[in-house]
Scaffold this active site. Structure first.
Site, short mmCIF file in Angstrom:
data_model
loop_
_atom_site.label_atom_id
_atom_site.label_comp_id
_atom_site.label_asym_id
_atom_site.label_seq_id
_atom_site.Cartn_x
_atom_site.Cartn_y
_atom_site.Cartn_z
N GLY A 11 0.78 -1.26 0.00
CA GLY A 11 0.08 0.14 0.10
C GLY A 11 0.86 1.34 0.05
NE ARG A 21 14.60 16.16 -1.16
CZ ARG A 21 15.24 16.62 -0.23
NH1 ARG A 21 14.90 15.81 1.00
NH2 ARG A 21 15.53 17.86 -0.10
CB ALA A 22 15.77 10.39 2.58
CB VAL A 23 16.98 5.92 -0.09
CG1 VAL A 23 17.98 4.80 -0.60
CG2 VAL A 23 16.28 5.34 1.22
N GLY A 102 5.13 -1.72 4.24
CA GLY A 102 4.29 -2.33 5.40
C GLY A 102 4.76 -3.45 5.65
CG ASN A 103 3.11 -5.47 9.60
OD1 ASN A 103 4.38 -5.85 9.81
ND2 ASN A 103 2.15 -5.12 9.93
CG ASP A 128 -2.68 0.17 7.84
OD1 ASP A 128 -3.57 1.07 7.49
OD2 ASP A 128 -2.38 -1.02 7.16
N GLY A 186 -12.08 14.26 19.37
CA GLY A 186 -12.94 14.34 20.57
C GLY A 186 -13.91 13.55 20.27
P1 ADP Z 1 2.04 -3.94 2.71
O1 ADP Z 1 3.42 -3.91 2.58
O2 ADP Z 1 1.42 -2.54 2.79
O3 ADP Z 1 1.72 -4.60 4.11
P2 ADP Z 1 1.20 -6.04 1.32
O4 ADP Z 1 0.57 -6.89 2.56
O5 ADP Z 1 0.21 -6.04 0.03
O6 ADP Z 1 1.43 -4.72 1.63
O7 ADP Z 1 2.71 -6.88 0.63
C1 ADP Z 1 3.20 -6.27 -0.33
C2 ADP Z 1 3.95 -7.21 -1.23
O8 ADP Z 1 4.93 -7.92 -0.05
C3 ADP Z 1 2.94 -8.35 -1.65
O9 ADP Z 1 2.23 -8.14 -2.64
C4 ADP Z 1 4.10 -9.70 -1.81
O10 ADP Z 1 4.85 -9.29 -3.30
C5 ADP Z 1 4.87 -9.26 -0.77
N1 ADP Z 1 4.83 -10.46 0.53
C6 ADP Z 1 3.71 -10.17 1.27
N2 ADP Z 1 3.48 -11.22 2.16
C7 ADP Z 1 4.67 -12.04 1.58
C8 ADP Z 1 5.15 -13.20 2.31
N3 ADP Z 1 4.77 -14.04 3.37
N4 ADP Z 1 6.30 -13.93 1.51
C9 ADP Z 1 6.95 -13.10 0.72
N5 ADP Z 1 6.31 -11.96 0.02
C10 ADP Z 1 5.43 -11.44 0.68
#
Ligand code: ADP
Length: 324
Positions: A11, A21-23, A102-103, A128, A186
């Site tokens: 996302g 830019r910083a990188v 993200g995650n 998030d 609030g």
């Molecule tokens: P975000 O990074 O915002 O949480 P996503 O959950 O859509 O977004 O993950 C981004 C991309 O990271 C996925 O489209 C995929 O290419 C890769 N990815 C996500 N989970 C895994 C995983 N368990 N193993 C390998 N690559 C992953």
């Protein structure tokens, strides 16, 4: 280390450009060459690399989205495709990589690092703010501010009509946006996935708020709880016997992710992006940049992979206390 790659994945989050830019500028000032990968892991698999020079990252600090574009790439979950990505990095003589995301992106980075021992450093960027191990992820402040600005406007009509208003905010499975937005606007009630709040109690809270003389009731719902409209439907059924005839529901959606990043996000992105390059130069790998208190440092990626980030219970209690 001579040449590094940088990509944005998953996302998009406001401030990703400031991080690119910083990188880029930190790396170049340290004598490295920088290649941007187009569309995250998809570009890594499809060999879409583009050299980034100092001027390529000019005039982007104030722009939302990401100039490198982002993508969701299911192939990266499979080792054979990660191997393809690895070959492309080798072919381009790249010896380190910064992953801004993200995650999900971190999971990909972690797998990739474990498969090939390739030096990868993560930079947390997700509205998030749900990356475990870091107090902050780039984009969060902008998203919260966007939502607060929208709700301030909604509130004007809410008090004019003495209504119950539900506003659904983003956050995926986490309640960080809702909690901060709830406190900052609030709101009378904040619903987050981390804390159960039975519907009977919710209806009672609304009735009590009115009894206390409140002109309107604003309920902020995290998308991870349920959709705003389903909460509205269930709540209205409970409130109808008490004379309530309608509940207004607003879904803020993508406006939370859009627009120019706040100063806080530009600052965080600048500091974190630079730190990612320094981490690579120190020889670190399989790590992520984090904000810990007021310091920017690195931690192993597995912290983010292995445990979900916890909500600050004190903030949750504060939201309720201040809605008296
Ligand atoms: P975000 O990074 O915002 O949480 P996503 O959950 O859509 O977004 O993950 C981004 C991309 O990271 C996925 O489209 C995929 O290419 C890769 N990815 C996500 N989970 C895994 C995983 N368990 N193993 C390998 N690559 C992953």
């Amino acid at each position: 280390m001579k040449r590094i790659a940088v990509l944005t994945s998953g996302g998009d989050a406001p401030g990703m450009n400031a991080a690119i830019r910083a990188v880029t500028r930190t790396a170049i000032s340290e004598g490295l060459e920088v290649f941007g990968v187009i569309k995250g892991y998809k570009g890594l698999i499809e060999n879409k690399f583009q050299k980034l020079d100092l001027r390529d990252v000019g005039g982007i600090i104030e722009r939302g989205g990401t100039i490198l574009m982002t993508a969701r790439e299911p192939r990266f979950l499979e080792r054979e495709w990660r191997e393809k990505a690895y070959e492309n990095l080798r072919k381009n003589e790249i010896d380190g990589m910064v992953v801004i995301g993200g995650n999900g992106s971190y999971r990909g980075a972690y797998d990739f690092y474990n498969d090939f021992g390739f030096p990868v450093v993560g930079v947390p960027a997700t509205i998030d703010n749900d990356i475990s191990g870091s107090d902050y992820a780039i984009g969060f402040d902008t998203a919260v501010n966007n939502a607060v600005n929208a709700i301030d406007k909604i509130r004007d009509t809410a008090s004019a009509f003495e209504r119950v208003f539900i506003v659904e905010v983003m956050g995926r499975r986490a309640g960080f946006i809702a909690l901060h937005v709830g406190i900052a606007t609030g709101a009378e009630i904040v619903l987050i996935p981390e804390v159960e709040h039975p519907i009977e109690k919710l209806a009672n809270d609304v009735i009590e708020a009115k009894k206390k003389g409140k002109k309107h009731v604003l309920i902020v719902v995290a998308e991870g709880v349920a959709s705003g409209s389903s909460v509205g439907d269930i709540l209205l059924k409970r409130l109808e016997p008490h004379g309530y005839t309608d509940i207004r529901v607003t879904v803020l959606g993508y406006i939370q992710r859009g627009g120019s990043p706040t100063a806080t996000d530009r600052m965080m992105a600048s500091r974190m992006g630079a730190e990612a390059v320094y981490a690579l130069l120190r020889g670190e790998a399989g790590v992520m940049v984090v904000l810990s208190g007021k310091s920017i440092k690195t931690e192993p990626l597995d912290i983010a992979i292995n445990k979900p980030k916890k909500i600050d219970k004190k903030l949750y209690d504060l939201a309720w206390k201040l809605s008296l």
